[in-house]
Design a protein around this motif. Structure first.
Motif, PDB file in Angstrom:
ATOM      1  N   ASN A 294       0.829  -1.201   0.000  1.00 57.85           N
ATOM      2  CA  ASN A 294       0.000   0.000   0.000  1.00 57.85           C
ATOM      3  C   ASN A 294       0.869   1.258   0.000  1.00 57.85           C
ATOM      4  N   HIS A 295       0.309   2.347  -0.520  1.00 59.98           N
ATOM      5  CA  HIS A 295       1.063   3.602  -0.605  1.00 59.98           C
ATOM      6  C   HIS A 295       0.192   4.739  -0.081  1.00 59.98           C
ATOM      7  N   PRO A 296       0.737   5.635   0.748  1.00 55.77           N
ATOM      8  CA  PRO A 296      -0.093   6.678   1.364  1.00 55.77           C
ATOM      9  C   PRO A 296      -0.682   7.674   0.383  1.00 55.77           C
ATOM     10  N   THR A 297      -0.118   7.789  -0.820  1.00 55.42           N
ATOM     11  CA  THR A 297      -0.677   8.701  -1.823  1.00 55.42           C
ATOM     12  C   THR A 297      -1.106   7.957  -3.097  1.00 55.42           C
ATOM     13  N   ASP A 298      -1.191   6.641  -3.020  1.00 62.27           N
ATOM     14  CA  ASP A 298      -1.601   5.819  -4.164  1.00 62.27           C
ATOM     15  C   ASP A 298      -0.687   5.998  -5.376  1.00 62.27           C
ATOM     16  N   ASP A 299       0.590   6.281  -5.146  1.00 61.89           N
ATOM     17  CA  ASP A 299       1.552   6.415  -6.230  1.00 61.89           C
ATOM     18  C   ASP A 299       1.782   5.043  -6.866  1.00 61.89           C
ATOM     19  N   VAL A 300       1.383   4.895  -8.114  1.00 57.22           N
ATOM     20  CA  VAL A 300       1.419   3.577  -8.749  1.00 57.22           C
ATOM     21  C   VAL A 300       2.843   3.057  -8.873  1.00 57.22           C
ATOM     22  N   THR A 301       3.794   3.927  -9.183  1.00 53.00           N
ATOM     23  CA  THR A 301       5.186   3.479  -9.258  1.00 53.00           C
ATOM     24  C   THR A 301       5.656   2.944  -7.912  1.00 53.00           C
ATOM     25  N   GLY A 302       5.357   3.662  -6.838  1.00 54.51           N
ATOM     26  CA  GLY A 302       5.717   3.181  -5.503  1.00 54.51           C
ATOM     27  C   GLY A 302       5.071   1.853  -5.176  1.00 54.51           C
ATOM     28  N   ILE A 303       3.817   1.693  -5.564  1.00 53.52           N
ATOM     29  CA  ILE A 303       3.109   0.426  -5.333  1.00 53.52           C
ATOM     30  C   ILE A 303       3.790  -0.712  -6.082  1.00 53.52           C
TER      31      ILE A 303
END
Length: 465
Positions: free
Chosen positions: A164-173
């Protein structure tokens, strides 16, 4: 109908079956909050003695919530296999416990009985069982499901990758998901809880996961754990929905508080199945639902009808099995110490949920987790994780470093899952295990760290979209 039992000269009376079931439950802070818990250990012991003598037929004939006022109760009665139940109708709860613990009562016997056992019967017998009993019986049962791969066979221990990512950054996910794949995790699902429940966000996450699965060839499923209506709206925009997610509970009112109904779940399942038929994907089965539950959810919605949280959790499994899910997950410690106060209560609830779900025919996973204000720690999680592995749990969570930075709770990590597989001689889903071997991530069925970079080649474009 009242029930009574005397302990050391003190007589305890329980007003009806609902009261008896609640008083027989292990200590749970949620039951105490609801005012339904036993007031002393003597009363709890008296309730268990009385419950042990109740015939199973009496439990089936006396729903804890009126079927005319609750569609979950009606579902339970309408789906009950009365013919298979007939030989057990006069058996008491105590006798049923002994039947489950017999060496001759194996998984094939229990699989044939799954629709004969109602949730209230499963809850009743769970209240009479010790932790070891819950592990022993659950370990007999294998509930196998198929979507892009096959989960639940004996010797298989699946993992949901949950970056999960706190800002829904797809790359981070996706970077977090790749990390999980490199540890051999992700065969259960690559599943993301979005921070924002918007159609744009959900569609972007689903498309990102699908790009990763396609580029790597990993035989696994993607899912974005938004509300069912948001996922279906994304599906209408041609977002690839492998698994349709929804949280469910054990009463009609609690499900309504989630914005969901039995009809909506069934409609959603049919729409995803229809979309699967149009996609060029090598499906190995048609189980397309992912459902999450947790003790205390109905109480938190003020929709418990005076029923204890264990019994309500079992009733949530009636909702789950009505839509033939690929995955069911008890998020056992996530709801907080108001409902499960400490390590002891969380461990007990996790074993209860896993046992009841398996007995009712479900592919049970458990999120071995706790919130930071609970009386628990990572040792607590380790204890439950090892017990569930022994009990044949279908899958657990894989969270980077065990710390979910979006949901702000503690779970199990990719490292934890790899350790459990090695400790118990367990493997990923067979299709996924073969892929791991082909990619050099596994060698001779175990992690081969030296070959990991091979997976990373050519992923730059996938990660950045």
């Amino acid at each position: 109908m009242p029930y009574a039992h005397t302990v050391r000269g003190e007589r305890f009376v329980f007003s009806d079956l609902r009261d008896l079931l609640a008083k027989a439950n292990e200590v749970k802070s949620g039951d105490q909050l609801a005012g339904v818990a036993a007031r002393s250990e003597r009363e709890r012991a008296a309730a268990r003695h009385a419950l042990a003598d109740v015939p199973l037929g009496e439990i089936v004939d006396n729903p804890v919530i009126d079927p005319d006022a609750d569609d979950v109760s009606r579902l339970i009665l309408d789906s009950h296999d009365t013919a298979a139940f007939a030989p057990f109708r006069s058996m008491t709860v105590g006798e049923f416990r002994e039947f489950l613990l017999r060496e001759t009562t194996d998984g094939s016997v229990l699989n044939r009985l799954r629709w004969a056992i109602t949730p209230e019967v499963a809850a009743a017998v769970a209240k009479l069982m010790g932790n070891k009993d819950l592990v022993y019986v659950a370990a007999k049962i294998r509930n196998v499901t198929r979507c892009r791969n096959t989960l639940g066979d004996r010797g298989v221990f699946g993992v949901r990758v949950q970056p999960n990512h706190p800002t829904d950054d797809v790359t981070g996910i996706l970077v977090g998901a790749v990390d999980g794949l490199l540890f051999g995790c992700g065969d259960a699902v690559i599943g993301i809880n979005p921070a924002a429940d918007s159609v744009d966000t959900v569609a972007a996450i689903l498309q990102g996961i699908d790009r990763l699965i396609t580029a790597t060839g990993a035989p696994t499923q993607g899912c974005c754990l938004a509300h069912i209506t948001t996922q279906l709206a994304a599906l209408d925009r041609d977002a690839p929905v492998d698994l349709l997610f929804q949280s469910v509970a054990g009463t009609q009112a609690a499900n309504a508080s989630f914005g969901v109904s039995l009809g909506l779940l069934r409609e959603g399942r049919e729409r995803v199945l229809e979309s699967h038929r149009k996609r060029d994907v090598p499906w190995v089965g048609n189980q397309v639902m992912y459902l999450e539950t947790g003790q205390g959810s109905a109480l938190s919605a003020d929709a418990h009808h005076g029923v204890d949280q264990l019994t309500l959790e079992a009733r949530a499994y009636a909702v789950a099995r009505a839509v033939d899910p690929f995955l069911v997950n008890s998020v056992v410690g996530f709801i907080g110490p108001e409902y499960l106060y400490d390590e002891r209560q969380i461990i007990r609830a996790g074993l209860e949920d896993h046992f009841m779900g398996k007995l009712l025919g479900l592919p049970m996973g458990v999120d071995v987790c706790y919130t930071n204000h609970a009386e628990a720690d990572q040792n607590s999680a380790d204890n439950l994780l090892l017990l569930l592995a022994a009990a044949g749990c279908n899958y657990v969570m894989g969270v980077p470093c065990s710390d979910d930075v979006m949901l702000n709770y503690q779970s199990t990590s990719y490292h934890d899952a790899a350790t459990v597989r090695e400790l118990f001689g367990l493997s990923p889903a067979p299709e996924f295990a073969r892929w791991l071997g082909e990619r050099g991530i596994f060698r001779s069925g175990r992690l081969a760290p030296g070959s990991r970079p091979a997976l990373l080649a050519g992923l730059d474009r996938v990660l950045t979209g």
